[in-house]
Design a protein around this motif. Structure first.
Motif, PDB file in Angstrom:
ATOM      1  N   GLY A   1      49.638  56.286  34.956  1.00  0.00           N
ATOM      2  CA  GLY A   1      49.813  55.578  36.190  1.00  0.00           C
ATOM      3  C   GLY A   1      48.829  54.778  36.822  1.00  0.00           C
ATOM      4  O   GLY A   1      48.849  53.678  37.042  1.00  0.00           O
ATOM      5  N   TRP A   2      47.653  55.367  36.780  1.00  0.00           N
ATOM      6  CA  TRP A   2      46.521  54.634  37.441  1.00  0.00           C
ATOM      7  C   TRP A   2      45.985  53.676  36.440  1.00  0.00           C
ATOM      8  O   TRP A   2      45.875  52.496  36.791  1.00  0.00           O
ATOM      9  N   SER A   3      46.251  53.787  35.093  1.00  0.00           N
ATOM     10  CA  SER A   3      45.628  52.870  34.147  1.00  0.00           C
ATOM     11  C   SER A   3      46.569  51.494  34.107  1.00  0.00           C
ATOM     12  O   SER A   3      46.238  50.585  33.932  1.00  0.00           O
ATOM     13  N   ALA A   4      47.855  51.706  34.651  1.00  0.00           N
ATOM     14  CA  ALA A   4      48.818  50.817  34.656  1.00  0.00           C
ATOM     15  C   ALA A   4      48.456  49.880  35.703  1.00  0.00           C
ATOM     16  O   ALA A   4      48.304  48.336  35.324  1.00  0.00           O
ATOM     17  N   LEU A   5      48.034  50.097  36.782  1.00  0.00           N
ATOM     18  CA  LEU A   5      47.184  49.362  38.042  1.00  0.00           C
ATOM     19  C   LEU A   5      46.344  48.747  37.262  1.00  0.00           C
ATOM     20  O   LEU A   5      46.002  47.504  37.678  1.00  0.00           O
ATOM     21  N   ASN A   6      45.321  49.471  36.733  1.00  0.00           N
ATOM     22  CA  ASN A   6      43.900  48.902  36.188  1.00  0.00           C
ATOM     23  C   ASN A   6      44.188  47.728  35.308  1.00  0.00           C
ATOM     24  O   ASN A   6      43.612  46.787  35.237  1.00  0.00           O
ATOM     25  N   ALA A   7      45.200  48.172  34.167  1.00  0.00           N
ATOM     26  CA  ALA A   7      45.437  47.139  33.259  1.00  0.00           C
ATOM     27  C   ALA A   7      45.708  45.775  33.816  1.00  0.00           C
ATOM     28  O   ALA A   7      45.480  44.742  33.315  1.00  0.00           O
ATOM     29  N   VAL A   8      47.011  45.628  34.771  1.00  0.00           N
ATOM     30  CA  VAL A   8      47.234  44.480  35.239  1.00  0.00           C
ATOM     31  C   VAL A   8      46.393  43.664  35.973  1.00  0.00           C
ATOM     32  O   VAL A   8      45.943  42.472  35.697  1.00  0.00           O
ATOM     33  N   ALA A   9      45.631  44.398  36.999  1.00  0.00           N
ATOM     34  CA  ALA A   9      44.756  43.773  37.809  1.00  0.00           C
ATOM     35  C   ALA A   9      43.487  43.199  36.939  1.00  0.00           C
ATOM     36  O   ALA A   9      43.152  42.311  37.164  1.00  0.00           O
ATOM     37  N   PHE A  10      43.124  44.190  35.976  1.00  0.00           N
ATOM     38  CA  PHE A  10      42.003  43.727  35.249  1.00  0.00           C
ATOM     39  C   PHE A  10      42.324  42.567  34.247  1.00  0.00           C
ATOM     40  O   PHE A  10      41.411  41.707  34.081  1.00  0.00           O
ATOM     41  N   TYR A  11      43.337  42.610  33.627  1.00  0.00           N
ATOM     42  CA  TYR A  11      43.586  41.590  32.579  1.00  0.00           C
ATOM     43  C   TYR A  11      44.122  40.309  33.293  1.00  0.00           C
ATOM     44  O   TYR A  11      44.124  39.160  32.396  1.00  0.00           O
ATOM     45  N   LEU A  12      44.601  40.212  34.365  1.00  0.00           N
ATOM     46  CA  LEU A  12      44.839  38.867  35.269  1.00  0.00           C
ATOM     47  C   LEU A  12      43.205  38.421  35.577  1.00  0.00           C
ATOM     48  O   LEU A  12      43.157  37.383  35.457  1.00  0.00           O
ATOM     49  N   LEU A  13      42.315  39.209  35.976  1.00  0.00           N
ATOM     50  CA  LEU A  13      41.043  38.672  36.215  1.00  0.00           C
ATOM     51  C   LEU A  13      40.315  38.165  34.791  1.00  0.00           C
ATOM     52  O   LEU A  13      39.902  36.980  34.835  1.00  0.00           O
ATOM     53  N   THR A  14      40.485  38.853  33.777  1.00  0.00           N
ATOM     54  CA  THR A  14      39.641  38.610  32.652  1.00  0.00           C
ATOM     55  C   THR A  14      40.422  37.552  31.485  1.00  0.00           C
ATOM     56  O   THR A  14      39.682  36.958  30.652  1.00  0.00           O
ATOM     57  N   SER A  15      41.619  37.949  31.407  1.00  0.00           N
ATOM     58  CA  SER A  15      42.344  37.028  30.264  1.00  0.00           C
ATOM     59  C   SER A  15      43.357  36.198  30.847  1.00  0.00           C
ATOM     60  O   SER A  15      44.098  35.437  29.995  1.00  0.00           O
TER      61      SER A  15
END
Length: 446
Positions: free
Chosen positions: A251-265
């Protein structure tokens, strides 16, 4: 009681672990980020179309497919890392990533070999996904298992910092190439240069990881296994004994994944195609945003060590939900200063979320199944949410013509983050101390 020599040796081992884990992570994400930096040009060469958005969507679709390989990579590398050691698994991961990235740079375009070009691109992305699936969980275990009591989150911050620096390195390489050659040369052949640089970098990462010892925690488990002669099945045991904790990390990684990959990719393509910046301007804004992210990570680590993961998790998820739309609004103004401020604000808040993730990957699971349990749950979240984030953001903006739409997607994941933190993390932690008796006992000996 540790002797002075033992203490010095432990400090030296920690420095080596930080260097090997950090630089290896740097190499991994230098390679992994290049695809996103040149997504527009890759789309032109491998998915030719009269519609630039269609080409970009196809490029991001292959980006997403690569993420589907991450859970399998987490499973394979996790099993290997929990049985044979973090060092061996991480060395193989960095070599696989660099080789696949080099192959992308050397693969002929659609105009030269036809449909074989996108097919090969897909293969290289899958290999990158396998490598990435094993890298982050292993590097998190490797670095945090060396951390002293009271500084585990600070040590955990090394991984997102190294990831950001690797991404910055890829962006800087792309920026230098963009500035150094004319636009027609960049689109024709010069875009391949950063991918070809990946080969030598992978050798450097492999060398550094070959010079570091296994962590004390894993060495103790390995010695016990050798003494008893019993082989364990990390995957079976992980799902049998830690399903609830794996769900928390998912659950926490889902938030991390979307937030981080919008930033980096996503941001470079967003700022060039949607906002209208030149490629060099977009890369400059992007680099500054990543620097802000990297600087905020150690600060987030200190706050987590002081106030505990649940409080920081709730606070950072609420703060991101409040600031993400204003941040996108600043970027939508199409002025350089506003875009820098908007992306930097976004990056600094995401840093808190990203720093919590590697700490949870270690704290939630016992040593002998830690690599497997964390890698599988983390990478499942990234396969479902992270890989699709750039594609979904591109599609929804094209469909609605509202640049802030990806921000609302982030907000919905922030709600999930708050639920995970309040319901799940508070059961696992008391203050900043993990409550699981088995894990707490191991942490107390480090």
């Amino acid at each position: 009681m540790q002797t002075l020599t033992e203490t010095q040796e432990l400090k030296a081992a920690r420095r080596k672990a930080i260097t090997a884990g950090g630089i290896g992570n740097f190499v991994e994400w230098f390679d992994f980020a290049l695809y996103a930096q040149f997504a527009t040009i890759i789309g032109f060469h491998f998915f030719p179309s009269n519609d630039p958005t269609a080409s970009l969507l196809a490029t991001f679709a292959v980006f997403a497919v690569g993420f589907l390989a991450r859970p399998l990579g987490g499973l394979l590398f996790g099993q290997y890392g929990d049985r044979k050691g973090r060092k061996a698994a991480l060395s193989l991961a960095v070599l696989l990533m660099s080789g696949a990235t080099l192959a992308i740079g050397l693969t002929p375009s659609y105009a030269t070999i036809g449909v074989a070009a996108p097919a090969l691109l897909l293969v290289w992305r899958i290999l990158q996904g396998l490598s990435a699936g094993g890298e982050y969980a292993g590097a998190s275990s490797f670095v945090v298992e060396y951390a002293p009591v009271g500084k585990r989150a600070l040590f955990a911050s090394i991984n997102p910092v190294a990831t950001a620096l690797g991404t910055i390195g890829g962006a800087m390489t792309g920026l230098i190439v963009t500035w150094a050659v004319p636009d027609d040369a960049l689109e024709a052949w010069a875009w391949r240069i950063p991918f070809i640089v990946a080969g030598p970098l992978g050798i450097v990462g492999l060398y550094l990881r070959s010079k570091v010892e296994e962590t004390p925690e894993f060495s103790a488990v390995l010695k016990q296994t050798e003494n008893t002669g019993k082989q364990h099945a990390p995957v079976v045991e992980a799902f049998r004994t830690t399903k609830g904790r794996m769900l928390i990390l998912f659950g926490w990684s889902a938030l991390n994944a979307v937030a981080f990959y919008l930033l980096t990719s996503y941001m470079v393509a967003y700022m060039t195609q949607r906002v209208g910046f030149e490629q060099s301007e977009a890369l400059g804004i992007y680099i500054i945003g990543l620097v802000a992210f990297a600087l905020a990570c150690p600060i987030a680590g200190i706050l987590i060590d002081r106030y505990g993961p649940p409080k920081v998790a709730v606070g950072s998820a609420i703060l991101l939900a409040a600031l993400v739309i204003p941040a996108f609004g600043l970027m939508e103004t199409a002025t350089l200063t506003s875009a820098i401020i908007g992306l930097s604000i976004y990056g600094m808040v995401v840093a808190c979320i990203a720093t919590l993730t590697p700490l949870l990957m270690v704290d939630l699971f016992p040593v002998h199944i830690r690599y497997t349990a964390s890698a599988v749950s983390y990478n499942l979240a990234y396969a479902v949410f992270g890989g699709t984030a750039p594609y979904f953001a591109t599609w929804i903006v094209a469909r609605t013509d509202i640049g802030e739409m990806p921000g609302y997607y982030v907000m919905s994941l922030c709600v999930l983050g708050v639920i995970v933190a309040t319901v799940g993390m508070t059961k696992m932690y008391r203050g900043n101390k993990v409550q699981d008796p088995e894990i707490a006992k191991v942490m107390a000996t480090v």
